[in-house]
Design a protein around this motif. Structure first.
Motif, PDB file in Angstrom:
ATOM      1  N   PRO A  93       0.837  -1.217   0.000  1.00 24.64           N
ATOM      2  CA  PRO A  93       0.000   0.000   0.000  1.00 24.64           C
ATOM      3  C   PRO A  93       0.867   1.261   0.000  1.00 24.64           C
ATOM      4  O   PRO A  93       1.876   1.327   0.711  1.00 24.64           O
ATOM      5  CB  PRO A  93      -0.795  -0.123   1.306  1.00 24.64           C
ATOM      6  N   ARG A  94       0.461   2.243  -0.805  1.00 22.28           N
ATOM      7  CA  ARG A  94       1.225   3.484  -0.960  1.00 22.28           C
ATOM      8  C   ARG A  94       0.526   4.631  -0.224  1.00 22.28           C
ATOM      9  O   ARG A  94      -0.707   4.666  -0.179  1.00 22.28           O
ATOM     10  CB  ARG A  94       1.344   3.877  -2.435  1.00 22.28           C
ATOM     11  N   PRO A  95       1.315   5.603   0.254  1.00 21.86           N
ATOM     12  CA  PRO A  95       0.689   6.738   0.956  1.00 21.86           C
ATOM     13  C   PRO A  95      -0.297   7.495   0.072  1.00 21.86           C
ATOM     14  O   PRO A  95      -1.332   7.959   0.555  1.00 21.86           O
ATOM     15  CB  PRO A  95       1.863   7.641   1.337  1.00 21.86           C
ATOM     16  N   GLU A  96      -0.009   7.605  -1.232  1.00 20.67           N
ATOM     17  CA  GLU A  96      -0.918   8.411  -2.080  1.00 20.67           C
ATOM     18  C   GLU A  96      -2.315   7.775  -2.172  1.00 20.67           C
ATOM     19  O   GLU A  96      -3.296   8.464  -2.450  1.00 20.67           O
ATOM     20  CB  GLU A  96      -0.333   8.673  -3.479  1.00 20.67           C
ATOM     21  N   THR A  97      -2.404   6.467  -1.928  1.00 20.04           N
ATOM     22  CA  THR A  97      -3.711   5.804  -1.988  1.00 20.04           C
ATOM     23  C   THR A  97      -4.606   6.259  -0.824  1.00 20.04           C
ATOM     24  O   THR A  97      -5.830   6.139  -0.886  1.00 20.04           O
ATOM     25  CB  THR A  97      -3.514   4.272  -2.018  1.00 20.04           C
ATOM     26  N   GLU A  98      -3.986   6.824   0.216  1.00 21.70           N
ATOM     27  CA  GLU A  98      -4.806   7.348   1.314  1.00 21.70           C
ATOM     28  C   GLU A  98      -5.681   8.518   0.844  1.00 21.70           C
ATOM     29  O   GLU A  98      -6.696   8.820   1.466  1.00 21.70           O
ATOM     30  CB  GLU A  98      -3.913   7.775   2.483  1.00 21.70           C
ATOM     31  N   HIS A  99      -5.302   9.157  -0.286  1.00 23.09           N
ATOM     32  CA  HIS A  99      -6.175  10.218  -0.816  1.00 23.09           C
ATOM     33  C   HIS A  99      -7.538   9.650  -1.215  1.00 23.09           C
ATOM     34  O   HIS A  99      -8.542  10.351  -1.186  1.00 23.09           O
ATOM     35  CB  HIS A  99      -5.536  10.915  -2.013  1.00 23.09           C
ATOM     36  N   ILE A 100      -7.583   8.383  -1.631  1.00 23.51           N
ATOM     37  CA  ILE A 100      -8.891   7.768  -1.948  1.00 23.51           C
ATOM     38  C   ILE A 100      -9.763   7.783  -0.693  1.00 23.51           C
ATOM     39  O   ILE A 100     -10.949   8.124  -0.741  1.00 23.51           O
ATOM     40  CB  ILE A 100      -8.723   6.314  -2.464  1.00 23.51           C
ATOM     41  N   MET A 101      -9.151   7.409   0.432  1.00 26.94           N
ATOM     42  CA  MET A 101      -9.899   7.404   1.698  1.00 26.94           C
ATOM     43  C   MET A 101     -10.413   8.809   2.009  1.00 26.94           C
ATOM     44  O   MET A 101     -11.590   8.995   2.349  1.00 26.94           O
ATOM     45  CB  MET A 101      -8.995   6.932   2.842  1.00 26.94           C
ATOM     46  N   ILE A 304       0.631  15.824  -8.303  1.00 26.82           N
ATOM     47  CA  ILE A 304       0.186  14.997  -9.436  1.00 26.82           C
ATOM     48  C   ILE A 304      -1.311  14.732  -9.276  1.00 26.82           C
ATOM     49  O   ILE A 304      -1.761  14.387  -8.174  1.00 26.82           O
ATOM     50  CB  ILE A 304       0.956  13.656  -9.452  1.00 26.82           C
ATOM     51  N   PRO A 305      -2.105  14.909 -10.379  1.00 26.69           N
ATOM     52  CA  PRO A 305      -3.532  14.591 -10.277  1.00 26.69           C
ATOM     53  C   PRO A 305      -3.681  13.103  -9.958  1.00 26.69           C
ATOM     54  O   PRO A 305      -3.362  12.260 -10.790  1.00 26.69           O
ATOM     55  CB  PRO A 305      -4.095  14.915 -11.667  1.00 26.69           C
ATOM     56  N   ARG A 306      -4.151  12.774  -8.764  1.00 30.55           N
ATOM     57  CA  ARG A 306      -4.012  11.393  -8.274  1.00 30.55           C
ATOM     58  C   ARG A 306      -5.326  10.668  -8.086  1.00 30.55           C
ATOM     59  O   ARG A 306      -5.397   9.447  -8.215  1.00 30.55           O
ATOM     60  CB  ARG A 306      -3.229  11.434  -6.948  1.00 30.55           C
ATOM     61  N   VAL A 307      -6.376  11.424  -7.769  1.00 30.91           N
ATOM     62  CA  VAL A 307      -7.650  10.755  -7.472  1.00 30.91           C
ATOM     63  C   VAL A 307      -8.773  11.468  -8.216  1.00 30.91           C
ATOM     64  O   VAL A 307      -8.858  12.695  -8.188  1.00 30.91           O
ATOM     65  CB  VAL A 307      -7.918  10.779  -5.945  1.00 30.91           C
ATOM     66  N   LEU A 308      -9.595  10.691  -8.897  1.00 31.55           N
ATOM     67  CA  LEU A 308     -10.781  11.257  -9.548  1.00 31.55           C
ATOM     68  C   LEU A 308     -12.019  10.734  -8.823  1.00 31.55           C
ATOM     69  O   LEU A 308     -12.116   9.542  -8.560  1.00 31.55           O
ATOM     70  CB  LEU A 308     -10.828  10.851 -11.030  1.00 31.55           C
ATOM     71  N   ALA A 309     -12.909  11.648  -8.498  1.00 31.30           N
ATOM     72  CA  ALA A 309     -14.175  11.239  -7.875  1.00 31.30           C
ATOM     73  C   ALA A 309     -15.328  11.732  -8.747  1.00 31.30           C
ATOM     74  O   ALA A 309     -15.231  12.796  -9.360  1.00 31.30           O
ATOM     75  CB  ALA A 309     -14.285  11.812  -6.463  1.00 31.30           C
TER      76      ALA A 309
END
Ligand SMILES: C[S@@+](CC[C@H](N)C(=O)[O-])C[C@H]1O[C@@H](n2cnc3c(N)ncnc32)[C@H](O)[C@@H]1O
Length: 314
Positions: A93-101, A304-309
């Motif tokens: 798991p990567r720290p940037e994936t916490e943006h999804i949360m 970096i544009p990382r999460v799209l909702a």
């Protein structure tokens, strides 16, 4: 060998092997070999290390110097403040994936479907899916944050799902997560037990299909054509099914978005992680389809544009 000498020797070897963050890596591996925390280690520099632990440490340093990620050597990684088991069967798991949360919880919170706004009590029956769950980090962290949620976590990889199941049990949320081995959302989409490949179907008919309030996914999004440019830690050790989305990396998004649209209820939320250069492509998919509204992109800490909702139109 004492603790100080072990640290010094480990750091020297990892530095010579040009391992990034060699100081931290040495500390983590020595802590793991000794079964001690950092505070103990630095308050006992002259403590001698027993031969078995010393041998373990030397072997770990050699494997790290040869490219194995620290997390696969220690078997753990933190995500969203929770400790997750990781094995070479799952992406670390990567720290940037916490943006999804962050984005998912913020969107749920805005409309009061995390708690009753009047009483503050958790709401009942929230249905969530995590597509490509890997270690289960998103599914488990969401189940942990949302005590009223029932979560469906899919992955194409059976060994990854085994790790995810153990992580769900470790954090006491296993009774609220259904793990499904399938391609994207097909076990839910083809929810007819009689149909081919529906061995893991979760509903009896199309009418019974679960209608989701939230779907999240960190799909494989690296271009196979860019494999040579990846760090060896990633390319040679992390599962390729978790890394590569296809020749250009964006191949999985269209199918994932189409399936999600069919399974989200009106105003249901979809949150996707993006590859470092896939924002325009993925945004284009949403712009071309009438079924979506409220599309927004969040940057990660590196800009970096990382999460799209997005939300399913009613
Ligand atoms: C980038 S990893 C993400 C893992 C985890 N969600 C995380 O964020 O750390 C992508 C995951 O998708 C799974 N996967 C790849 N292709 C898939 C497919 N067609 N259907 C379902 N899962 C897939 C991989 O096995 C891997 O576990």
């Amino acid at each position: 060998m004492d603790v100080r000498a072990a640290l010094k020797e480990g750091m020297a070897q990892l530095r010579a092997a040009q391992v990034p963050s060699h100081t931290l890596a040495t500390e983590l591996l020595l802590m793991h070999a000794l079964g001690r925390d950092r505070a103990w280690m630095y308050s006992h520099p002259e403590e001698s290390i027993d031969p078995t632990a010393a041998e373990r440490f030397v072997a770990l340093i050699a494997r790290r110097a040869a490219g194995e990620p620290v997390q696969y050597l220690t078997g753990k990684q933190e995500f969203w403040g929770l400790e997750f088991e990781v094995t070479p069967d799952v992406l670390i798991p990567r720290p940037e994936t916490e943006h999804i949360m962050e984005v998912a919880l913020a969107r749920l919170g805005e409309r009061g479907i995390k708690i009753h706004m009047d009483t503050g009590a958790p709401r009942e029956s929230l249905r969530v899916a995590d597509v490509g769950t890997g270690s289960g980090c998103l599914a488990v962290a969401l189940a942990w944050e949302l005590p009223h949620a029932e979560v469906f976590a899919t992955d194409i990889s059976a060994p990854a799902l085994e790790v995810a199941r153990r992580n769900a049990a470790r954090h006491d949320v296993a009774d609220r997560i259904h793990f499904l081995q399938c391609d994207l959302l097909t076990a839910i989409e083809n929810a007819n037990p009689a149909s081919a490949g529906a061995r893991h179907a979760v509903a009896a008919s199309t009418q019974d299909r679960p209608q989701f309030d939230l779907m999240v996914s960190n799909p494989p999004y690296i271009a196979r054509n860019d494999a040579a440019e990846l760090q060896r830690e990633v390319r040679d050790h992390e599962p390729h099914a978790a890394l590569f989305g296809g020749p250009t990396g964006v191949e999985m998004y269209q199918r994932l978005i189409d399936q999600a649209r069919d399974l989200l209820r009106g105003r249901g939320i979809l949150v996707l992680e993006l590859g470092h250069d896939s924002a325009d492509h993925v945004r284009g998919i949403f712009d071309a389809e009438p079924g979506w509204t409220n599309v927004a992109i969040t940057m990660d800490l590196a800009g970096i544009p990382r999460v799209l909702a997005a939300e399913r139109a009613r």
